[in-house]
Design an enzyme around this catalytic site. Structure first.
Site, PDB file in Angstrom:
ATOM      1  N   GLY A  72       2.993   2.171  -0.244  1.00  0.00           N
ATOM      2  CA  GLY A  72       2.648   2.474  -1.869  1.00  0.00           C
ATOM      3  C   GLY A  72       1.531   2.728  -2.270  1.00  0.00           C
ATOM      4  N   ARG A  73       0.463   2.511  -1.789  1.00  0.00           N
ATOM      5  CA  ARG A  73      -0.737   2.991  -2.780  1.00  0.00           C
ATOM      6  C   ARG A  73      -1.036   4.396  -2.306  1.00  0.00           C
ATOM      7  NH1 ARG A  73      -0.715  -0.404   1.807  1.00  0.00           N
ATOM      8  NH2 ARG A  73      -2.596  -0.161   3.271  1.00  0.00           N
ATOM      9  N   GLU A 119      -5.923  -3.425  -0.241  1.00  0.00           N
ATOM     10  CA  GLU A 119      -5.058  -3.463   0.829  1.00  0.00           C
ATOM     11  C   GLU A 119      -4.685  -3.003   1.548  1.00  0.00           C
ATOM     12  OE1 GLU A 119      -0.575  -4.333  -1.518  1.00  0.00           O
ATOM     13  OE2 GLU A 119      -0.612  -2.207  -0.419  1.00  0.00           O
ATOM     14  N   LYS A 131       5.487 -14.313  -1.472  1.00  0.00           N
ATOM     15  CA  LYS A 131       6.738 -13.428  -2.116  1.00  0.00           C
ATOM     16  C   LYS A 131       7.974 -14.650  -1.556  1.00  0.00           C
ATOM     17  CE  LYS A 131       7.464  -8.510  -1.643  1.00  0.00           C
ATOM     18  NZ  LYS A 131       6.962  -7.546  -1.569  1.00  0.00           N
ATOM     19  N   HIS A 169     -22.613  -3.659 -21.487  1.00  0.00           N
ATOM     20  CA  HIS A 169     -22.439  -4.577 -22.316  1.00  0.00           C
ATOM     21  C   HIS A 169     -21.660  -5.910 -22.429  1.00  0.00           C
ATOM     22  CE1 HIS A 169     -24.829  -1.779 -25.460  1.00  0.00           C
ATOM     23  NE2 HIS A 169     -24.013  -0.951 -25.354  1.00  0.00           N
ATOM     24  N   GLU A 228      10.526  -7.495  -8.540  1.00  0.00           N
ATOM     25  CA  GLU A 228       9.886  -7.544 -10.326  1.00  0.00           C
ATOM     26  C   GLU A 228      10.839  -6.097 -10.349  1.00  0.00           C
ATOM     27  OE1 GLU A 228       6.260  -9.775  -7.628  1.00  0.00           O
ATOM     28  OE2 GLU A 228       8.415  -7.761  -6.665  1.00  0.00           O
ATOM     29  N   LYS A 238      11.179   2.058  -3.264  1.00  0.00           N
ATOM     30  CA  LYS A 238      11.948   2.350  -1.934  1.00  0.00           C
ATOM     31  C   LYS A 238      13.401   2.120  -2.050  1.00  0.00           C
ATOM     32  CE  LYS A 238       9.114   4.068   1.406  1.00  0.00           C
ATOM     33  NZ  LYS A 238       8.009   3.457   2.403  1.00  0.00           N
TER      34      LYS A 238
END
Length: 557
Positions: free
Chosen positions: A277-278, A363, A514, A394, A221, A215
């Site tokens: 964002g999510r 979040e 961060k 399993h 990152e 954005k």
């Protein structure tokens, strides 16, 4: 039993009559067994099921009675859920700490709808971006968009992190059967250089397009990976700076930084601060998804989202899928002390769906204070996790069946396979139904003994049962169905957050680490020995890394 947070009576949830009634009710029903509940009510499996917008939810294998459901629905009313739903759909700024509207529902509103934010109808803007995305996707898919050397684009690499990665990669994997198989799609998110190196190792840069999703166009990152991609691309395309505009596009709102990077702002796709964002996979963040599956399938996915939105907004709570799932999660989390929820899709294409839900749920509701800033008195935000069936059977199902922890489960399955292969699908669905049956009813010592099991082995083969689960059935995994499933969990999260009186739409918890990382980076890169004033552990780790790095670099020379 989960540890209880120390009470603070300012928190309104514990003052609600329904909450107090549920506490009393819990003491009466906590020892109820699903075997008994089903034996006393042969119609339970039919009564405690809801079908809407193409999804069938069987919630009968939860430790609830009709009185439990009545009190949970009363709690939803007393918590102001109807008003809060209306406020979200009206565009009110219900994200109070960031003073923002929460309007992912506008991203899938049909043309002609009207949702106003700060006096402006945002729906036309949403559709303008969708049309721009569709035009771009068609050009890339058809080969009309050419790279710097005149070759068509055959590879698309999405660079993002968090919601700018988890949504697109989940949707791509989920809808791979509908994707353009002549193209390759990769996703880079981790700042670990391995992620980028493996993503591009076999790609031809002259045929590769990067979609950079940030954005602000400043995310550490994402922009680190974007600049690495730029360097990689330029080095292989003769260093011509003009090539950047042919091999990079942006999903951002920062035109100045996008242009500075070398991307033509005509190829910048916008989204807005009322898109978390999510919650952004159906915005321009989904550009890679649209390129992969095409605009028609992408719009079908949006329609699925919208159908669930309308169901959530208009359906009475007693038959409202997201509300029921959210309330059941609160019941397990706060009264039974269940700390996790396992999401178990019996569909290999949904292998990244649990990982996607981890951000959406944790979040959103991993909060310790209420909307007014007081400490919550109950557990919030259970841990979501899972794997596709039957693989999980399993590995970790042993813990769910016979471990000491109560782990509610959501099983997701489809009646029709995308790849019919002999008996495969019947065997897959048989496992879904068998697992929920085994979790609910278990196997008693007498039943184990009747099988001829030696007495010494009996305790090891007993299944207590009484383990809660939901089963979600749909006809087939399609783009439309995926939209419905994602929206189902979005609104379930919203329901839970409303009950807990928390802000499900901010995420301040991601900031501190961060900020500290920005302080530590120059301490790791400094040629001179830095002055460190962290705690003794962090100081020691920084010094040890610097020595290891120095040794590694000396050996490379």
């Amino acid at each position: 039993m989960a540890a209880r947070i120390q009470p603070n009576m300012k928190h309104t949830a514990v003052k609600r009559q329904a909450w107090k009634a549920l506490e009393s009710h819990y003491k009466k029903v906590s020892t109820l067994d699903l075997r008994r509940l089903f034996a006393e009510d042969p119609t339970r499996g039919d009564r405690m099921a809801v079908e809407a917008v193409g999804l069938y939810l069987d919630y009968s294998k939860n430790r609830v009675t009709d009185d439990t459901l009545k009190l949970l629905l009363q709690l939803a009313e007393e918590s102001g859920l109807p008003a809060r739903i209306d406020a979200m759909f009206r565009g009110e700024k219900i994200n109070i700490t960031e003073k923002r509207a929460v309007l992912h529902v506008a991203l899938r509103a049909p043309k002609g709808a009207s949702i106003v934010v700060d006096g402006e109808d945002v729906v036309p803007k949403v559709h303008a971006v969708l049309d721009k995305m569709a035009d771009f996707s068609d050009r890339v898919r058809s080969g009309a968009w050419k790279g710097h050397t005149g070759k068509r684009i055959r590879n698309v690499v999405n660079i993002g992190i968090g919601g700018s990665d988890l949504g697109p990669v989940m949707a791509y994997e989920a809808l791979k059967a509908y994707s353009e198989r002549a193209m390759t799609f990769r996703f880079v998110s981790n700042i670990d250089g391995t992620d980028f190196a493996e993503a591009v190792r076999d790609l031809d840069p002259s045929e590769t397009l990067f979609i950079v999703s940030s954005k602000t166009f400043t995310t550490l990152e994402t922009m680190t990976n974007a600049h690495t991609a730029r360097t990689w691309s330029l080095a292989r395309l003769g260093g011509d700076q003009e090539s950047v505009a042919k091999h990079f596009v942006a999903v951002s709102t920062n035109a100045a930084e996008v242009s500075k990077f070398g991307i033509d702002t005509a190829n910048m796709f916008e989204f807005w601060d009322w898109v978390g964002g999510r919650y952004s996979m159906d915005s321009a963040i989904g550009l890679s998804t649209m390129v992969a599956i095409g605009p028609d399938h992408f719009r079908a996915m949006l329609d699925g989202f919208h159908q669930m939105d309308e169901h959530f907004r208009t359906t009475p709570f007693g038959r409202n899928l997201p509300v029921l799932m959210g309330l059941l999660s609160v019941w397990h989390n706060d009264f039974f002390g269940a700390q996790t929820v396992a999401v178990l899709p019996y569909e290999q294409y949904l292998k990244r769906f649990p990982a996607y839900l981890q951000q959406l749920t944790m979040e959103s509701n991993g909060k310790h204070v209420t909307l007014d800033g007081t400490v919550v008195t109950r557990q919030t935000g259970p841990i979501y996790w899972g794997e596709p069936g039957t693989n999980g059977q399993h590995s970790f199902y042993q813990l769910i069946h016979q471990g000491t922890r109560l782990i509610p489960c959501d099983f997701i399955a489809f009646a029709k396979p995308l790849h019919p292969l002999g008996r495969h699908h019947d065997m897959l669905l048989a496992n879904v139904f068998a697992q929920t049956e085994a979790l609910a009813f278990g196997k008693t010592p007498d039943e184990v003994k009747a099988e001829g099991t030696p007495d010494w082995l009996v305790p090891h083969r007993v299944f207590e049962g009484n383990r809660p689960s939901n089963t979600i059935l749909a006809e087939r995994l399609t783009p439309e169905t995926l939209g419905k499933l994602v929206a189902l969990y979005e609104h379930s999260v919203f329901t839970q957050g409303t009950i807990w009186n928390i802000d499900s739409f901010d995420q301040w918890g991601v900031e501190l680490g961060k900020v500290l990382a920005q302080r530590i980076i120059p301490e790791l890169e400094s040629k001179a020995e830095p002055k460190l004033d962290h705690d003794s552990s962090t100081n020691s780790l920084i010094r040890r890394y610097r020595k290891m790095k120095e040794h590694y670099e000396d050996n490379r020379l």
